[in-house]
Write an enzyme that holds these catalytic residues in place. Structure first.
Site, PDB file in Angstrom:
ATOM      1  CG  ASP A 245      -1.655   1.239   1.459  1.00  0.00           C
ATOM      2  OD1 ASP A 245      -2.398   1.638   0.552  1.00  0.00           O
ATOM      3  OD2 ASP A 245      -1.496   1.858   2.533  1.00  0.00           O
TER       4      ASP A 245
ATOM      5  CG  ASP B 277      -1.604   7.916   0.968  1.00  0.00           C
ATOM      6  OD1 ASP B 277      -0.749   8.806   1.131  1.00  0.00           O
ATOM      7  OD2 ASP B 277      -2.365   7.871  -0.020  1.00  0.00           O
TER       8      ASP B 277
ATOM      9  CG  ASP C 262      -1.706   2.025   6.537  1.00  0.00           C
ATOM     10  OD1 ASP C 262      -1.882   1.764   5.319  1.00  0.00           O
ATOM     11  OD2 ASP C 262      -2.173   3.039   7.081  1.00  0.00           O
TER      12      ASP C 262
END
Length: 218
Positions: free
Chosen positions: A10, A12, A166
């Protein structure tokens, strides 16, 4: 024996330390439109989803008629001071190490294509990825589309693909694509939320990720 042939990150909150910046932009956009301002937990939970869906979840009272205005306000606030948002420590090092092992490296993100390309260019690491997928080309997480496109692109089996993210959205996408997932807790979702995606492990930094992952790529 090497366990993975493709590692997907991922963006961000995983490689880019942008969670706080995104949360603030969501809150500022809501204030601008005199809408209820979500708290940090609510705003951070929607990070990783397609922007319009994320904002609708963060501020359900916006309504479909005012959603485009909220999207525009978010984008303006997000661009403010964006140059101060940086990569997490160890990002370049772990990407170089993974590539050095002969494994494909990719990105699957809820960002737009234009937004990701700008961020990669600013960070100077675009050349470290073999492919990238955004919500402009794929269904939003946790739909498996991004990972299915990437595994098909490289001819890699889902069982030999690792998704690092995250948020629970990243890990649920991995599960939906029958890929493996690793959660990293320095971004948008806390460890308890990450557990919902049934990751192989939850790490707390990219350095810790490298210590766990690199021996599995040997």
């Amino acid at each position: 024996m090497r366990e993975f042939d493709l590692v997907v990150f991922d963006w961000d909150g995983t490689l880019m330390d942008s969670t706080g910046h995104i949360v603030e932009a969501i809150q500022q956009a809501c204030r601008e439109l005199d809408l209820p301002v979500p708290d940090r937990e609510t705003a951070s939970h929607v990070i990783g989803l397609r922007l319009d869906s994320a904002l609708l979840r963060a501020c359900p009272k916006v309504g479909s008629d005012r959603l485009p205005a909220l999207v525009d306000a978010f984008r303006r606030h997000y661009q403010t001071n964006l140059d101060q948002v940086t990569l997490f420590e160890g990002t370049r090092e772990i990407l170089l190490a993974i590539r050095g092992s002969g494994v494909f490296v990719a990105i699957a993100t809820g960002s737009s294509r234009a937004g990701l390309d700008r961020a990669l260019a600013a960070a100077g690491i675009a050349e470290l990825f073999d492919a990238t997928r955004t919500v402009d080309e794929c269904h939003s997480k946790p739909h498996p589309d991004m990972l299915l496109q990437l595994t098909a692109r490289f001819g890699v089996e889902s069982g030999r693909t690792l998704m690092v993210g995250d948020t629970s959205h990243d890990l649920l996408m991995a599960g939906n694509a029958r890929c493996h997932g690793v959660g990293i807790s320095h971004g948008a979702h806390a460890g308890e939320q990450l557990q919902h995606g049934q990751p192989l492990i939850i790490v707390h930094s990219l350095t810790e990720l490298g210590a766990w992952l690199l021996p599995r790529l040997a």
